[in-house]
Structure formats: structure tokens, C-alpha cells
Design a protein around this motif. Structure first.
Motif, PDB file in Angstrom:
ATOM      1  N   ILE A  82       9.802  11.625 -13.833  1.00  0.00           N
ATOM      2  CA  ILE A  82       8.555  10.857 -13.860  1.00  0.00           C
ATOM      3  C   ILE A  82       8.537   9.764 -12.801  1.00  0.00           C
ATOM      4  CG2 ILE A  82       9.468   9.313 -15.647  1.00  0.00           C
ATOM      5  CD1 ILE A  82       5.797  10.393 -15.269  1.00  0.00           C
ATOM      6  N   GLU A  83       9.691   9.172 -12.484  1.00  0.00           N
ATOM      7  CA  GLU A  83       9.718   8.059 -11.539  1.00  0.00           C
ATOM      8  C   GLU A  83       9.495   8.503 -10.096  1.00  0.00           C
ATOM      9  OE1 GLU A  83      12.706   5.122 -11.962  1.00  0.00           O
ATOM     10  OE2 GLU A  83      12.787   5.291 -14.149  1.00  0.00           O
ATOM     11  N   PHE A  84       9.651   9.802  -9.822  1.00  0.00           N
ATOM     12  CA  PHE A  84       9.302  10.287  -8.490  1.00  0.00           C
ATOM     13  C   PHE A  84       7.788  10.307  -8.303  1.00  0.00           C
ATOM     14  CE2 PHE A  84       7.967  13.741  -5.681  1.00  0.00           C
ATOM     15  CZ  PHE A  84       8.700  13.474  -4.534  1.00  0.00           C
ATOM     16  N   HIS A  85       7.053  10.483  -9.376  1.00  0.00           N
ATOM     17  CA  HIS A  85       5.611  10.705  -9.299  1.00  0.00           C
ATOM     18  C   HIS A  85       4.773   9.451  -9.529  1.00  0.00           C
ATOM     19  CE1 HIS A  85       6.108  15.095  -9.143  1.00  0.00           C
ATOM     20  NE2 HIS A  85       7.113  14.902  -9.982  1.00  0.00           N
ATOM     21  N   VAL A  86       5.330   8.439 -10.154  1.00  0.00           N
ATOM     22  CA  VAL A  86       4.584   7.201 -10.417  1.00  0.00           C
ATOM     23  C   VAL A  86       5.234   6.084  -9.612  1.00  0.00           C
ATOM     24  CG1 VAL A  86       3.701   5.624 -12.157  1.00  0.00           C
ATOM     25  CG2 VAL A  86       4.042   8.030 -12.740  1.00  0.00           C
ATOM     26  N   ARG A  87       4.491   5.503  -8.669  1.00  0.00           N
ATOM     27  CA  ARG A  87       5.045   4.540  -7.715  1.00  0.00           C
ATOM     28  C   ARG A  87       4.287   3.218  -7.783  1.00  0.00           C
ATOM     29  NH1 ARG A  87       5.477   9.158  -3.091  1.00  0.00           N
ATOM     30  NH2 ARG A  87       6.732  10.612  -4.326  1.00  0.00           N
ATOM     31  N   HIS A  88       4.781   2.228  -7.065  1.00  0.00           N
ATOM     32  CA  HIS A  88       4.266   0.871  -7.235  1.00  0.00           C
ATOM     33  C   HIS A  88       4.356   0.112  -5.909  1.00  0.00           C
ATOM     34  CE1 HIS A  88       4.776  -3.286  -9.377  1.00  0.00           C
ATOM     35  NE2 HIS A  88       3.523  -3.057  -9.023  1.00  0.00           N
ATOM     36  N   ILE A  89       3.214  -0.381  -5.402  1.00  0.00           N
ATOM     37  CA  ILE A  89       3.182  -1.211  -4.200  1.00  0.00           C
ATOM     38  C   ILE A  89       2.191  -2.347  -4.433  1.00  0.00           C
ATOM     39  CG2 ILE A  89       3.790   0.681  -2.638  1.00  0.00           C
ATOM     40  CD1 ILE A  89       0.857   0.890  -1.871  1.00  0.00           C
ATOM     41  N   ALA A  90       2.120  -3.268  -3.476  1.00  0.00           N
ATOM     42  CA  ALA A  90       1.170  -4.391  -3.565  1.00  0.00           C
ATOM     43  C   ALA A  90       0.600  -4.677  -2.188  1.00  0.00           C
ATOM     44  CB  ALA A  90       1.842  -5.638  -4.133  1.00  0.00           C
ATOM     45  N   LEU A  91      -0.664  -5.083  -2.141  1.00  0.00           N
ATOM     46  CA  LEU A  91      -1.277  -5.479  -0.878  1.00  0.00           C
ATOM     47  C   LEU A  91      -0.794  -6.872  -0.487  1.00  0.00           C
ATOM     48  CD1 LEU A  91      -5.030  -4.456  -1.441  1.00  0.00           C
ATOM     49  CD2 LEU A  91      -3.257  -3.160  -0.243  1.00  0.00           C
ATOM     50  N   PRO A  92      -0.581  -7.114   0.791  1.00  0.00           N
ATOM     51  CA  PRO A  92      -0.289  -8.490   1.217  1.00  0.00           C
ATOM     52  C   PRO A  92      -1.542  -9.340   1.107  1.00  0.00           C
ATOM     53  CG  PRO A  92      -0.571  -7.067   3.125  1.00  0.00           C
ATOM     54  CD  PRO A  92      -0.631  -6.167   1.924  1.00  0.00           C
ATOM     55  N   LYS A  93      -1.379 -10.637   1.071  1.00  0.00           N
ATOM     56  CA  LYS A  93      -2.542 -11.528   1.010  1.00  0.00           C
ATOM     57  C   LYS A  93      -3.365 -11.378   2.279  1.00  0.00           C
ATOM     58  CE  LYS A  93      -0.502 -14.987  -2.060  1.00  0.00           C
ATOM     59  NZ  LYS A  93      -1.369 -14.597  -3.180  1.00  0.00           N
ATOM     60  N   PRO A  94      -4.686 -11.466   2.209  1.00  0.00           N
ATOM     61  CA  PRO A  94      -5.469 -11.938   1.067  1.00  0.00           C
ATOM     62  C   PRO A  94      -5.795 -10.864   0.042  1.00  0.00           C
ATOM     63  CG  PRO A  94      -6.925 -11.552   2.934  1.00  0.00           C
ATOM     64  CD  PRO A  94      -5.531 -11.289   3.427  1.00  0.00           C
ATOM     65  N   GLY A  95      -5.494  -9.593   0.288  1.00  0.00           N
ATOM     66  CA  GLY A  95      -5.769  -8.543  -0.692  1.00  0.00           C
ATOM     67  C   GLY A  95      -7.248  -8.227  -0.801  1.00  0.00           C
ATOM     68  N   ASP A  96      -7.895  -7.910   0.331  1.00  0.00           N
ATOM     69  CA  ASP A  96      -9.338  -7.647   0.307  1.00  0.00           C
ATOM     70  C   ASP A  96      -9.618  -6.147   0.306  1.00  0.00           C
ATOM     71  OD1 ASP A  96      -8.940  -6.810   2.956  1.00  0.00           O
ATOM     72  OD2 ASP A  96      -9.559  -8.736   3.793  1.00  0.00           O
ATOM     73  N   TRP A  97     -10.897  -5.810   0.270  1.00  0.00           N
ATOM     74  CA  TRP A  97     -11.315  -4.409   0.175  1.00  0.00           C
ATOM     75  C   TRP A  97     -10.872  -3.601   1.395  1.00  0.00           C
ATOM     76  CZ3 TRP A  97     -12.766  -0.985  -3.270  1.00  0.00           C
ATOM     77  CH2 TRP A  97     -13.382   0.202  -2.848  1.00  0.00           C
ATOM     78  N   ARG A  98     -10.991  -4.174   2.583  1.00  0.00           N
ATOM     79  CA  ARG A  98     -10.610  -3.448   3.787  1.00  0.00           C
ATOM     80  C   ARG A  98      -9.134  -3.084   3.760  1.00  0.00           C
ATOM     81  NH1 ARG A  98     -12.439   0.157   5.968  1.00  0.00           N
ATOM     82  NH2 ARG A  98     -14.419  -0.919   5.662  1.00  0.00           N
ATOM     83  N   GLN A  99      -8.282  -3.990   3.274  1.00  0.00           N
ATOM     84  CA  GLN A  99      -6.856  -3.683   3.161  1.00  0.00           C
ATOM     85  C   GLN A  99      -6.615  -2.523   2.197  1.00  0.00           C
ATOM     86  OE1 GLN A  99      -5.846  -8.001   2.388  1.00  0.00           O
ATOM     87  NE2 GLN A  99      -3.993  -7.411   3.499  1.00  0.00           N
ATOM     88  N   LEU A 100      -7.366  -2.519   1.091  1.00  0.00           N
ATOM     89  CA  LEU A 100      -7.218  -1.422   0.140  1.00  0.00           C
ATOM     90  C   LEU A 100      -7.636  -0.105   0.776  1.00  0.00           C
ATOM     91  CD1 LEU A 100      -6.619  -0.375  -2.709  1.00  0.00           C
ATOM     92  CD2 LEU A 100      -8.993  -0.886  -3.312  1.00  0.00           C
ATOM     93  N   CYS A 101      -8.733  -0.109   1.525  1.00  0.00           N
ATOM     94  CA  CYS A 101      -9.194   1.119   2.191  1.00  0.00           C
ATOM     95  C   CYS A 101      -8.137   1.652   3.143  1.00  0.00           C
ATOM     96  CB  CYS A 101     -10.494   0.844   2.950  1.00  0.00           C
ATOM     97  SG  CYS A 101     -11.931   0.529   1.898  1.00  0.00           S
ATOM     98  N   ILE A 102      -7.515   0.759   3.904  1.00  0.00           N
ATOM     99  CA  ILE A 102      -6.477   1.181   4.855  1.00  0.00           C
ATOM    100  C   ILE A 102      -5.281   1.766   4.111  1.00  0.00           C
ATOM    101  CG2 ILE A 102      -4.816   0.328   6.555  1.00  0.00           C
ATOM    102  CD1 ILE A 102      -6.987  -1.711   7.401  1.00  0.00           C
ATOM    103  N   GLN A 103      -4.889   1.129   3.005  1.00  0.00           N
ATOM    104  CA  GLN A 103      -3.739   1.603   2.247  1.00  0.00           C
ATOM    105  C   GLN A 103      -4.031   2.951   1.595  1.00  0.00           C
ATOM    106  OE1 GLN A 103      -0.356   1.995   1.750  1.00  0.00           O
ATOM    107  NE2 GLN A 103      -0.463  -0.232   1.953  1.00  0.00           N
TER     108      GLN A 103
END
Length: 498
Positions: A82-103
Motif C-alpha cells: 500500500i505504501e508504494f501507491h499512496v504518497r505524500h508531498i507538500a507545495l512550497p510557500k505560498p502554495g497557490d493555484w498555479r503551483q498546484l497546477c504545475i505539480q
């Protein structure tokens, strides 16, 4: 073991390092409804693990026949983790919509490991500066290979990890899953031999089922009830060549009530017609800005589910398709909607005349080894740049829940889609509905669309123009010849006339 259909296997054969063939979604969640007002990653891991029995795709992996002599098989993965399939990351600040789109675009561009169950969940935290979202929201970016699911069966898979409330009540059904042993090469080759013996009978059976439909189509064309104009080739655009390994992504939500109001402005029009017209208007504006708008209408392939009521939980793809003109040559929004509606009605009539299920069955006749070789050669020689496209883009509509959904206790506040692009078709527009909204997302090759914000703005402007055109202006009261209305009213009327 369960063998893939020809249609499912085609997505395996089309897979290259530059054309990963997975679909997915981007869900946004507010953890304020979860116990304690927050969600930890280990809670998500446990939650997903408790729901694996809800969809067979979670723990099944591919086994390919040597030399692709036959279509691959699904087996219960003996090495599932299960740990291969469920992963975890975070956006750097400021954490806006454009950053999410790129990620999201970066995650979507990466091919999946075809030796593992073909899905990935990535939790993305740090959405702290997205307009309209409560603080502390996180995203769930999902990827599932198209060989395993289509849009409709994907809804079933999504339902397995969502609840109708925040209580996170464990499933009542027992999980009786058991892994399988990897099949031996000799066994796979023997199966492929026996399958090849019955293939001629499958061909004759499928052709026999299609003959009445073809005759029916010919009769309807002769009477003028159905036009064959939809069979025309699509014009060549920047979206119809060889794709790179890079992607862009964005999404725009609209009020479903506004879409329905636009629909009502043209008799007989549907919500799907409105969405296609919005996409057509956006493509018109985007390509006009680059002086690349073709004279003829651009077209979209719209998948049609042929999944019966008893097949909702079945693995794989049960879809046919129709090709619809988008009216990109028409500036007036309502005229474009009328054009799209007529195109959709005609295309549906052609598909239904032959039978959508029969058309889908033709994929079963595809020789497996030849299909894989053809897909690889098509990419290697850049053949997509040398011929007219069958269609310019894809617009696929996936119905969602009308009631709030919860993931690990967190309330879903937005749902968007991602989709594959490939040589010859570099733009897909997944459409997801949820609650009182309907969202048009897009995935595109980055070389073909280096400015995704421009296309997003074109989608928004296309919607606003259609909305304005659909609202009938109220009749102004007659003004007497000697009337002298206040200056403010004069200015207001002048603005309205402009």
C-alpha cells in the motif's frame, strides 16, 4: 487470472515514455470536518487500506504474454504494498493555484510502473494561498491506468474511498482477497495458442452482429435522416502532432445552474452540448490569438459509455465514441451551440444505427502483437505529423456525486479531471460534475500549449459570452419624447447598449 479485452490492451500497447496512458482526478478536501479538525498522512494510509476491497483494480497487476502474442492478464498481485501507491508531498510557500497546477502536470507526466497495480494516490498539502479554499485544505491527485478503468468504472473506484459523511464508518463486507502466484511462461503461451484458434469465430460473430446496423445506417443516410458529414477529416492544428514528455494542466469550475440556463436558450440542447460549445469558443479564441484558427470546424471525440447496469463494477473499458464538430468557425455563442447540438444529434444517430456496443466489440479483433508493434512504430517515426487527424481533441464527461463526499473524514470541496494525450491528439478536456458545479479541466502537451493560463482564460471568456448571450434582455419601458431621464439612467442605458 482475467484477460484484458482488446480495447483495454490497446492502452497498454499505446504506452510509451512520452505517452503514459493513465487517467485521474484532482480532489480538493477541507479537513475541518475530520475528527479533531485535521487529517494526518498515516490516517489516510489506514483509511485507504481499509477500503481496498471496494474495487478490484486496487490489488491487481498486469502480466504480459511473451512477445505480446496475446492480450495481457490481470492477476492478484502477490507483492502488493500500500505504501508504494499512496504518497505524500507538500507545495512550497505560498502554495497557490498555479503551483498546484504545475505539480499536477508533473505528476501526470510520469509513467506508471507497469509491474505494479496500476494506480497511485499523491496527497498534496500546502494549499494555503488558493482563492476560495478554506485554510488547511489538501489535494488528492489520483492516477489510474486506462487499461484498468474508463470514466464510469472510475466513478466506482472513487466511491470505494469516499463516504457520504465524516464518520469514516468501516466497511461491513469482509475482505477475502488472496494473492495469486505469477503464471508460468509456458501456461501463458498455451493460452495464447488456444485463443488464436477461436479468433476467426469471434471475427465472424462480430461482423454478423454489425451487418444489420450497417444496413440500417445506409437506409437512414439514403432517407436523409442521418448525414455522413461527421466522417470528414479534422483540420490540422498545433494539437495534432507528435507529443513531448511534458504536460500542462488547469481546471475551471462553473455553476451547473448557469450551464443549464445556457442549455435552455437553444431548444433540445443538452448540458454536454453547452460544454462542447464552451470548449469550441475557447479553442477559437486561443488559436485566433496565435493566428492559427482553421477555416473548418475543429472536432472533438466524445466517449460514450456502453456499460450496462450489471457491469458498473467491471474492470476495464466499455466505451464507444462519437466525433462532434465544435463550431470553432462560428463567433456567435448561441449559433455555435445550435451547430454543436445538430452535430451531436447526427453523430449519436450514426453511432446508434450501427450500435455503440458493436463498435466497441471491434477492438476485440485487434491482433495483439501487431497492435503493439504498430503503436511503437507510429510513435518512433513521428507518423502523427504526416497525416490529417481523425479529431482534434477529446472532451469526456464524467458524472459525479450531487451530494457532499468525504475522504478520511475531510469534505470534498472540488473535483477535477486529468487525462492522457498521445501522438496525434495533444489536448484532452475532462469534465467532472460535483454538487452544484461542473468543472472543465484540461491536460495538454506543454510544447503545444506553453501558455495554459491563456487557454484557461479563453475557457472562462467563452463561458461568460455564452451566459450573456443566453440571458434575454428585458424590454426597456418606452421613453416619452419630452422625457428627460436622470443622467445616471442615461449612463446605465449607454453601458447596456455597448
Amino acid at each position: 487470472m482475467q484477460q484484458l479485452s482488446g480495447q483495454d490492451a490497446s492502452f497498454v500497447y499505446l504506452e510509451t515514455p512520452h505517452t503514459p496512458m493513465h487517467i485521474g482526478s484532482v480532489g480538493i478536501y477541507d479537513p475541518a470536518t475530520a475528527p479533531g479538525g485535521f487529517v494526518r498522512f498515516k490516517d489516510i494510509l489506514s483509511f485507504v487500506e481499509s477500503r481496498l476491497a471496494g474495487a478490484r483494480s486496487f490489488r491487481q497487476r498486469l502480466v504480459r504474454v511473451p512477445f505480446d502474442l496475446d492480450h495481457p492478464y490481470w492477476i492478484e498481485d502477490p507483492e502488493f504494498d500500500i505504501e508504494f501507491h499512496v504518497r505524500h508531498i507538500a507545495l512550497p510557500k505560498p502554495g497557490d493555484w498555479r503551483q498546484l497546477c504545475i505539480q499536477v502536470a508533473r505528476l501526470h507526466a510520469r509513467p506508471m510502473d507497469l509491474t505494479k497495480p496500476l494506480w497511485e494516490f499523491t496527497i498534496v498539502e500546502g494549499l494555503d494561498n488558493v482563492e476560495g479554499l478554506p485554510p488547511g485544505c489538501f489535494a488528492l491527485v489520483s492516477k489510474v491506468h486506462h487499461a484498468a478503468i474508463d470514466g464510469m468504472s472510475g466513478v466506482e473506484m472513487s466511491a470505494a474511498v469516499h463516504d457520504l459523511d465524516a464518520s469514516m464508518t468501516p466497511p461491513t463486507a469482509n475482505d477475502d482477497w488472496a494473492p495469486e502466484h505469477m503464471p508460468k511462461v509456458a501456461d501463458l503461451l498455451a493460452r495464447s495458442y488456444f485463443n488464436s484458434l477461436v479468433q476467426p469465430m469471434r471475427v465472424m460473430e462480430t461482423i454478423g452482429r454489425s451487418l444489420p446496423g450497417i444496413a440500417r445506417l445506409g437506409t437512414q443516410v439514403g432517407k436523409g435522416d442521418v448525414s455522413i458529414r461527421n466522417a470528414r477529416p479534422a483540420p490540422k492544428t498545433r494539437f495534432n502532432g507528435k507529443v513531448s514528455g511534458h504536460r500542462v494542466w488547469d481546471a475551471l469550475p462553473f455553476k451547473l445552474a448557469d450551464i443549464r440556463a445556457i442549455k435552455d436558450a437553444v431548444p433540445g440542447a443538452t448540458v454536454n452540448d453547452v460544454v462542447l460549445s464552451i470548449v469550441g469558443g475557447a479553442l477559437r479564441a486561443y488559436l485566433q490569438g496565435k493566428d492559427e484558427l482553421p477555416k473548418d470546424t475543429m472536432t472533438a471525440m466524445a466517449p460514450i459509455s456502453v456499460r450496462a447496469e450489471g457491469e458498473k463494477a467491471a474492470l476495464g473499458n466499455l466505451v464507444s465514441a462519437m466525433v462532434v464538430g465544435l463550431g470553432t468557425q462560428i463567433e456567435d455563442p448561441l449559433e455555435r451551440l445550435r451547430f454543436v447540438h445538430d452535430e451531436a444529434v447526427n453523430s449519436k444517430a450514426m453511432t446508434h444505427a450501427v450500435g455503440a456496443k458493436t463498435l466497441a466489440d471491434y477492438s476485440q479483433l485487434m491482433p495483439s502483437g501487431l497492435a503493439g508493434l504498430a503503436a511503437r512504430l507510429y510513435t518512433r517515426v513521428g507518423a502523427a505529423n504526416a497525416h490529417a487527424p481523425v479529431f482534434n481533441c477529446v472532451v469526456t464527461n464524467v458524472p459525479g456525486s450531487r451530494v457532499p463526499m468525504y475522504f478520511a473524514g475531510a469534505r470534498m470541496v472540488g473535483m477535477y479531471g486529468t487525462g492522457p494525450v498521445f501522438d496525434g491528439m495533444g489536448l484532452i478536456n475532462p469534465v467532472y460534475s460535483y454538487g452544484d458545479t461542473i468543472a472543465i479541466s484540461f491536460t495538454c502537451d506543454r510544447a503545444m500549449m506553453p501558455d495554459p493560463e491563456a487557454y484557461a482564460a479563453a475557457l472562462s471568456a467563452s463561458f461568460e459570452k455564452m451566459k450573456a448571450a443566453a440571458v434575454k434582455p428585458s424590454a426597456a419601458p418606452p421613453v416619452e419624447e419630452n422625457d428627460n431621464p436622470p443622467a445616471a439612467k442615461v449612463r446605465a442605458r449607454s453601458k447596456g447598449a455597448a
